[in-house]
Design a protein around this motif. Structure first.
Motif, PDB file in Angstrom:
ATOM      1  N   ILE A  30       0.416  -1.276  -0.197  1.00  0.00           N
ATOM      2  CA  ILE A  30       0.248   0.154  -0.011  1.00  0.00           C
ATOM      3  C   ILE A  30       0.925   1.428  -0.069  1.00  0.00           C
ATOM      4  O   ILE A  30       0.527   2.286  -0.738  1.00  0.00           O
ATOM      5  CB  ILE A  30      -1.115  -0.508   1.142  1.00  0.00           C
ATOM      6  N   THR A  31       1.809   1.061   0.783  1.00  0.00           N
ATOM      7  CA  THR A  31       2.826   2.145   0.781  1.00  0.00           C
ATOM      8  C   THR A  31       3.396   2.869  -0.474  1.00  0.00           C
ATOM      9  O   THR A  31       3.325   3.892  -1.223  1.00  0.00           O
ATOM     10  CB  THR A  31       4.186   1.807   1.598  1.00  0.00           C
ATOM     11  N   ARG A  32       3.616   1.579  -1.502  1.00  0.00           N
ATOM     12  CA  ARG A  32       3.845   1.687  -2.708  1.00  0.00           C
ATOM     13  C   ARG A  32       2.849   2.485  -3.841  1.00  0.00           C
ATOM     14  O   ARG A  32       3.254   3.308  -4.164  1.00  0.00           O
ATOM     15  CB  ARG A  32       4.713   0.650  -3.739  1.00  0.00           C
ATOM     16  N   PHE A  33       1.825   2.470  -3.747  1.00  0.00           N
ATOM     17  CA  PHE A  33       0.718   2.567  -3.925  1.00  0.00           C
ATOM     18  C   PHE A  33       0.626   4.966  -3.679  1.00  0.00           C
ATOM     19  O   PHE A  33       0.807   5.172  -4.023  1.00  0.00           O
ATOM     20  CB  PHE A  33      -1.157   2.538  -4.737  1.00  0.00           C
ATOM     21  N   GLU A  34       0.263   5.182  -2.176  1.00  0.00           N
ATOM     22  CA  GLU A  34       0.549   6.262  -1.590  1.00  0.00           C
ATOM     23  C   GLU A  34       1.297   6.846  -1.990  1.00  0.00           C
ATOM     24  O   GLU A  34       1.784   8.102  -2.368  1.00  0.00           O
ATOM     25  CB  GLU A  34       0.654   5.833   0.366  1.00  0.00           C
ATOM     26  N   ASP A  35       3.431   6.715  -2.275  1.00  0.00           N
ATOM     27  CA  ASP A  35       4.097   6.780  -2.493  1.00  0.00           C
ATOM     28  C   ASP A  35       4.162   7.695  -3.940  1.00  0.00           C
ATOM     29  O   ASP A  35       4.836   8.265  -4.675  1.00  0.00           O
ATOM     30  CB  ASP A  35       4.799   5.955  -2.253  1.00  0.00           C
TER      31      ASP A  35
END
Ligand SMILES: Nc1ncnc2c1ncn2[C@@H]1O[C@H](COP(=O)(O)OP(=O)(O)OP(=O)(O)O)[C@@H](O)[C@H]1O
Length: 169
Positions: A30-35
């Motif tokens: 999920i962090t990759r998408f938010e980044d």
């Protein structure tokens, strides 16, 4: 200037498949998408049953055959998944780039599948098991509309109202 400029903002469906949840990779993925400035506008955890799996992968049997459909459907029901609606500029294509190619051995380093999975098409064919590739994402904008509507009611999706909210990071 128009009141609502077209920002190319769209919504797409992402599933963190049972292997991603079981391996404790949800947060990192999920962090990759938010980044990449993709915002969460809907989220839920679910255990799939056969009927809903069929609705989600409604064309898979026709596209790839009964064996692949059956192994994929079985795999998708082995544990809970996390479903997300992500919103952002060119969200459908951007998410597909972030997750990488279907077969993890062909997925580029730096993509989710390339970094965290390793399976090949051949290994699935030998084992008769689904390719465990961590993430599902809508393949095009028509698929995104269908899948977002299948998984999330209007009342389960949220809105970023202002231009600043939509673009802020
Ligand atoms: N040759 C195969 N052997 C086993 N499982 C497969 C095979 N090809 C595809 N699958 C499974 O079916 C799923 C759907 O295949 P599809 O061609 O739609 O790829 P995708 O769009 O990258 O994946 P997804 O729809 O899950 O996002 C794959 O993610 C994988 O889990």
């Amino acid at each position: 200037m128009a009141d609502s400029p077209d920002l190319g903002v769209e919504r797409t469906l992402v599933l963190l498949k049972p292997d991603a949840v079981a391996r404790g990779l949800a947060g990192r993925i999920i962090t990759r998408f938010e980044d990449a400035v993709l915002k969460i506008v809907g989220v839920k955890m679910a255990q799939l049953d056969a009927e809903f799996t069929r609705k989600h992968y409604f064309d898979l049997e026709e596209r790839l055959g009964a064996d692949i459909y059956n192994s994929t459907a079985k795999f998708m029901q082995t544990g809970p998944v996390i479903a997300l609606v992500l919103e952002g500029v060119d969200a459908v294509a951007k998410v597909r780039q972030i997750i990488g190619a279907t077969y993890p051995n062909l997925a580029a380093p730096g993509t989710v599948r390339g970094d965290y999975a390793h399976q090949t098409k051949a290994s699935s064919e030998v084992s008769g098991k689904a390719v465990m590739n961590l993430v599902h994402a809508s393949g095009n904008s028509d698929e995104a509309k269908y899948e977002v509507g299948l998984w999330f009611g209007e009342e389960e999706q949220f809105e970023y109202e202002t231009l600043a909210e939509k673009l802020a990071y």
